[in-house]
Write a protein that holds these residues in place. Structure first.
Motif, short mmCIF file in Angstrom:
data_model
loop_
_atom_site.label_atom_id
_atom_site.label_comp_id
_atom_site.label_asym_id
_atom_site.label_seq_id
_atom_site.Cartn_x
_atom_site.Cartn_y
_atom_site.Cartn_z
N PRO A 128 19.84 -26.30 -25.02
CA PRO A 128 19.44 -25.55 -23.83
C PRO A 128 17.93 -25.64 -23.64
N TYR A 129 17.50 -25.44 -22.41
CA TYR A 129 16.07 -25.49 -22.11
C TYR A 129 15.71 -24.24 -21.31
N ASP A 130 16.10 -23.08 -21.86
CA ASP A 130 15.76 -21.82 -21.23
C ASP A 130 14.24 -21.63 -21.23
N TYR A 131 13.77 -20.83 -20.29
CA TYR A 131 12.33 -20.54 -20.18
C TYR A 131 11.51 -21.82 -19.98
N ARG A 132 12.11 -22.77 -19.30
CA ARG A 132 11.46 -24.08 -19.14
C ARG A 132 10.10 -23.97 -18.47
N SER A 133 10.01 -23.15 -17.43
CA SER A 133 8.73 -23.06 -16.71
C SER A 133 7.64 -22.48 -17.62
N TYR A 134 7.98 -21.49 -18.44
CA TYR A 134 7.00 -20.93 -19.38
C TYR A 134 6.57 -21.99 -20.39
N ILE A 135 7.54 -22.72 -20.91
CA ILE A 135 7.25 -23.74 -21.92
C ILE A 135 6.33 -24.82 -21.34
N GLU A 136 6.69 -25.32 -20.17
CA GLU A 136 5.93 -26.43 -19.60
C GLU A 136 4.54 -26.00 -19.15
N THR A 137 4.42 -24.77 -18.65
CA THR A 137 3.10 -24.27 -18.25
C THR A 137 2.19 -24.13 -19.46
N SER A 138 2.69 -23.49 -20.52
CA SER A 138 1.87 -23.30 -21.72
C SER A 138 1.56 -24.63 -22.41
N ALA A 139 2.55 -25.52 -22.45
CA ALA A 139 2.33 -26.83 -23.09
C ALA A 139 1.27 -27.62 -22.33
N ALA A 140 1.31 -27.56 -21.00
CA ALA A 140 0.30 -28.28 -20.20
C ALA A 140 -1.09 -27.70 -20.45
N GLN A 141 -1.18 -26.38 -20.55
CA GLN A 141 -2.48 -25.74 -20.79
C GLN A 141 -3.06 -26.13 -22.14
N GLN A 142 -2.19 -26.32 -23.13
CA GLN A 142 -2.65 -26.63 -24.49
C GLN A 142 -2.56 -28.12 -24.83
N HIS A 143 -2.15 -28.93 -23.85
CA HIS A 143 -2.06 -30.38 -24.04
C HIS A 143 -1.15 -30.75 -25.21
N THR A 144 0.01 -30.11 -25.24
CA THR A 144 0.99 -30.43 -26.28
C THR A 144 2.32 -30.77 -25.63
N ASP A 145 3.24 -31.29 -26.41
CA ASP A 145 4.50 -31.81 -25.90
C ASP A 145 5.49 -30.67 -25.63
N PRO A 146 5.93 -30.48 -24.38
CA PRO A 146 6.88 -29.39 -24.11
C PRO A 146 8.21 -29.57 -24.82
N PHE A 147 8.61 -30.82 -25.06
CA PHE A 147 9.88 -31.05 -25.75
C PHE A 147 9.77 -30.66 -27.23
N LEU A 148 8.58 -30.82 -27.80
CA LEU A 148 8.37 -30.35 -29.17
C LEU A 148 8.46 -28.83 -29.21
N VAL A 149 7.88 -28.18 -28.22
CA VAL A 149 7.94 -26.72 -28.15
C VAL A 149 9.39 -26.26 -28.03
N ALA A 150 10.16 -26.90 -27.15
CA ALA A 150 11.57 -26.53 -26.98
C ALA A 150 12.33 -26.70 -28.29
N ALA A 151 12.03 -27.77 -29.02
CA ALA A 151 12.71 -28.00 -30.30
C ALA A 151 12.32 -26.95 -31.33
N VAL A 152 11.06 -26.52 -31.32
CA VAL A 152 10.63 -25.45 -32.22
C VAL A 152 11.39 -24.17 -31.90
N ILE A 153 11.47 -23.83 -30.61
CA ILE A 153 12.18 -22.60 -30.22
C ILE A 153 13.65 -22.67 -30.61
N LYS A 154 14.27 -23.82 -30.39
CA LYS A 154 15.69 -23.97 -30.76
C LYS A 154 15.89 -23.70 -32.24
N ASN A 155 15.01 -24.22 -33.08
CA ASN A 155 15.17 -24.05 -34.52
C ASN A 155 14.70 -22.68 -35.01
N GLU A 156 13.75 -22.09 -34.32
CA GLU A 156 13.23 -20.80 -34.75
C GLU A 156 14.16 -19.64 -34.35
#
Length: 201
Positions: A50-78
């Motif tokens: 699932p990719y819930d909270y996608r807009s939050y993830i992509e906005t924060s990832a863009a601000q921090q110049h990191t990979d949104p898919f990595l963030v989604a994977a972290v959330i899935k596992n956490e």
């Protein structure tokens, strides 16, 4: 007697055939519906990745110049995308932040902090992504070390680097001393690849 018995068997066979025919038609309808809504990819997106909270993830990832898919994977596992998740060790929310870590992040950002913030998806993701990006910077872009630090603590990773003479080019996941952290890093990186496959446009 035999004639009645034969007629009874024939009726049963007809009923069985009608039921089988109905089940076959239902299976065909289900298969068509499954294909129409996207088939296996739809199932993966809905239930496995699932990719819930996608807009939050992509906005924060863009601000921090990191990979949104990595963030989604972290959330899935956490937390499996549960905003109310809380671990026995005290980690809270989608990205399972410790309150003291979140307070430190808030201080670095010049913000006030209360623990209730960690149950807010937007705030938890913003702090978690900031922290993940900070770890990526600290370990010079090495995602394995950054993820290991996210799971086991940056102090432990620094100790391992010194003890085992790891460098910033470290890439041997199997060499990570903690079994839980080895599994975590491998799972996050594998899930990131799946998120990229399913959601990259």
């Amino acid at each position: 007697m035999l004639r009645n018995c034969g007629a009874s068997v024939l009726r049963r066979l007809r009923r069985m055939w009608r039921r089988l025919w109905l089940l076959l038609r239902l299976a065909v309808v289900a298969a068509v519906a499954f294909a129409v809504v996207g088939g296996w990819a739809w199932f993966e997106r809905s239930y496995i990745y699932p990719y819930d909270y996608r807009s939050y993830i992509e906005t924060s990832a863009a601000q921090q110049h990191t990979d949104p898919f990595l963030v989604a994977a972290v959330i899935k596992n956490e937390s499996k995308f549960r905003s109310d998740a809380a671990s026995d060790g005290g980690a809270v929310g989608l990205m399972q932040l410790m309150p003291q870590t979140a307070a430190w992040i808030a201080g670095r950002l010049g913000e006030q902090f209360t623990e209730d913030y960690l149950y807010d998806p937007a705030m938890n993701i913003r702090y978690g992504v900031w922290y993940l990006a900070e770890l990526e910077k600290e370990f010079r872009g090495n995602e394995i070390l950054a993820l290991a630090a996210y799971n086991a603590g940056r102090g432990n990773v620094r100790d391992w680097m010194e003890r085992y003479r790891w460098t910033d080019t470290f890439d041997e996941i199997d060499a990570i001393p903690y079994p839980e952290t080895r599994l975590y890093v491998r799972a996050v990186l594998e899930d990131r690849a799946q998120y990229k496959r399913l959601y990259e446009e």
